[in-house]
Design a protein around this motif. Structure first.
Motif, short mmCIF file in Angstrom:
data_model
loop_
_atom_site.label_atom_id
_atom_site.label_comp_id
_atom_site.label_asym_id
_atom_site.label_seq_id
_atom_site.Cartn_x
_atom_site.Cartn_y
_atom_site.Cartn_z
N GLY A 3 0.80 -1.22 0.00
CA GLY A 3 0.00 0.00 0.00
C GLY A 3 0.82 1.27 0.00
O GLY A 3 0.28 2.36 0.15
N ASP A 62 0.48 3.03 -5.39
CA ASP A 62 -0.81 2.68 -5.96
C ASP A 62 -0.66 2.04 -7.33
O ASP A 62 -1.48 1.20 -7.73
CB ASP A 62 -1.68 3.94 -6.07
N ASP A 67 -2.04 -10.16 -5.56
CA ASP A 67 -3.08 -9.34 -6.19
C ASP A 67 -2.42 -8.38 -7.17
O ASP A 67 -2.03 -7.27 -6.80
CB ASP A 67 -3.86 -8.58 -5.11
N THR A 103 -3.12 -3.16 -8.25
CA THR A 103 -3.83 -4.30 -7.66
C THR A 103 -5.31 -4.19 -8.04
O THR A 103 -5.82 -3.11 -8.30
CB THR A 103 -3.71 -4.30 -6.12
N HIS A 104 -5.98 -5.35 -8.07
CA HIS A 104 -7.42 -5.32 -8.33
C HIS A 104 -8.13 -4.45 -7.31
O HIS A 104 -9.03 -3.67 -7.65
CB HIS A 104 -8.01 -6.74 -8.27
N LYS A 105 -7.72 -4.57 -6.05
CA LYS A 105 -8.36 -3.84 -4.98
C LYS A 105 -8.30 -2.34 -5.22
O LYS A 105 -9.32 -1.65 -5.14
CB LYS A 105 -7.72 -4.19 -3.63
N TRP A 106 -7.10 -1.85 -5.54
CA TRP A 106 -6.97 -0.40 -5.73
C TRP A 106 -7.74 0.07 -6.96
O TRP A 106 -8.45 1.08 -6.92
CB TRP A 106 -5.50 0.01 -5.87
N GLN A 163 -10.33 -1.27 -8.43
CA GLN A 163 -11.78 -1.33 -8.23
C GLN A 163 -12.29 -0.24 -7.30
O GLN A 163 -13.39 0.27 -7.47
CB GLN A 163 -12.16 -2.72 -7.70
N GLU A 164 -11.45 0.13 -6.33
CA GLU A 164 -11.85 1.18 -5.39
C GLU A 164 -11.58 2.58 -5.93
O GLU A 164 -12.16 3.56 -5.45
CB GLU A 164 -11.11 1.00 -4.06
#
Length: 355
Positions: free
Chosen positions: A95, A98, A116, A236-239, A241-242
């Motif tokens: 983290g 990004d 990820d 990452t997928h998480k970043w 998507q958010e």
């Protein structure tokens, strides 16, 4: 030839200090503790990781930052160069970053480890790997590597994958060639005759060797059959998507900067100077301009216009190729590691290049 090359050796060693770290497909090298940031800390802040010391090959990021293109796209950027021995994706997954500019083949390997990782935009439109030989070498085709010694930094990473791709294209088994791990000493090893050929990159190793006075030839890998993806815009997928709008902004602004540089290369030099503090004399500027000249075609591709759109079919072939080499620790679904969902449609793009 060998004697003439040896006379160049002291020059080559000096060049290698810079050249060893000067390719996006290579490992991270020590970087000064230097970041650039605009704006306040909020949801628009984006930290972009660059995987080695400041270099002209990162000019699209520097230009987009310096000219306000990132700000115009609605994001406030921090540029972070990786430190010595830092993993490609360590800061991203922690983290601390990004987005990171890193090689697609390394991203696929990381994804196979269950990490990820997803590529959201193209940085290099073609793979810069090449086989480099002395100009008077009897090696004229990839098939001529049979029975020869090929120097690479190590049996891992992008250089190794490019070597295996070259052998596959030539129809050679690895046992038919001696692959010699020589560290980042390709120039000196080729000059001294320690190896018959080296695998390097068209916009770095080849450039530095010619600047050092080496008379070399390149035997290119066939782009249509080289199942590898080089520098890409990874997150990452998480970043993603958010933060979908920020992800699109990074891809769009970075791609705009590539096209701006192609139209006016001097803006790349100007934007890189504050980061690469070695660009203070004509010799270093000449080197930077030569690397830039060789890198612009990688950004804009055959169409002459960067779009950020990734070739998903090439990603799928690469994953199959890496799996055949035993480089993947687990199954990787190509659709899970590459997406064009964050590429902004470009009316000027050649639609045939889109996947």
């Amino acid at each position: 030839m060998k004697e003439n090359l040896l006379k160049k050796l002291s020059t080559i060693v000096r060049a290698a200090v810079v050249g060893a770290c000067a390719s996006l497909a290579l490992g991270a090298c020590a970087a000064p503790d230097r970041t650039g940031q605009s704006g306040s800390a909020d949801n628009s802040d984006v930290t972009i990781g660059l995987t080695y010391i400041p270099n002209i090959q990162f000019a699209p990021v520097y230009v987009a930052d310096a000219q306000g293109t990132y700000n115009d796209a609605g994001i406030s950027t921090t540029i972070r160069h990786h430190g010595s021995h830092e993993g490609f994706f360590t800061a991203l997954l922690a983290g601390e970053e990004d987005v990171v500019i890193a090689s697609g083949d390394e991203a696929a390997v990381a994804a196979s480890q269950g990490l990820d990782i997803v590529s959201i935009g193209q940085y290099y439109a073609s793979y810069p790997g090449t086989v480099i030989v002395p100009a008077d070498s009897p090696i004229n085709t990839l098939g001529d590597l049979a029975g020869k010694t090929v120097g690479i930094p190590g049996e891992h990473g992008a250089n190794y994958y490019a070597t295996r791709a070259a052998l596959q294209e030539a129809g050679l088994a690895e046992s038919e060639v001696t692959i010699s791990p020589i560290g980042y000493t390709q120039q000196a090893a080729l000059a001294s005759g320690q190896v018959d050929a080296v695998v390097g990159f068209t916009n770095n190793d080849s450039v530095q060797m010619r600047l050092a006075g080496l008379d070399i030839r390149e035997i290119s890998l066939d782009p249509s059959s080289t199942p590898l993806v080089s520098a890409s815009i990874i997150t990452t997928h998480k970043w993603a998507q958010e933060h979908p709008e920020q992800a699109r902004a990074v891809v769009s602004a970075t791609t705009q900067a590539m096209n701006a540089i192609a139209a006016d290369p001097q803006i790349a030099i100007d934007a890189t100077k504050p980061w690469d503090t070695s660009l203070t004399d004509e010799a270093t500027l000449t080197s930077a301009r030569a690397v830039l000249t060789a890198t612009v075609p990688l950004w804009i591709g055959e169409s002459g216009h960067a779009t950020g759109t990734q070739d998903e079919a090439t990603w799928a072939r690469m994953i199959s190729f890496l799996e055949s080499l035993g480089e993947l620790q687990g199954r990787v679904d190509p659709s899970s590691v590459v997406t064009n969902d964050y590429v902004v449609a470009d009316a000027n793009a050649d639609s045939s290049s889109r996947s």
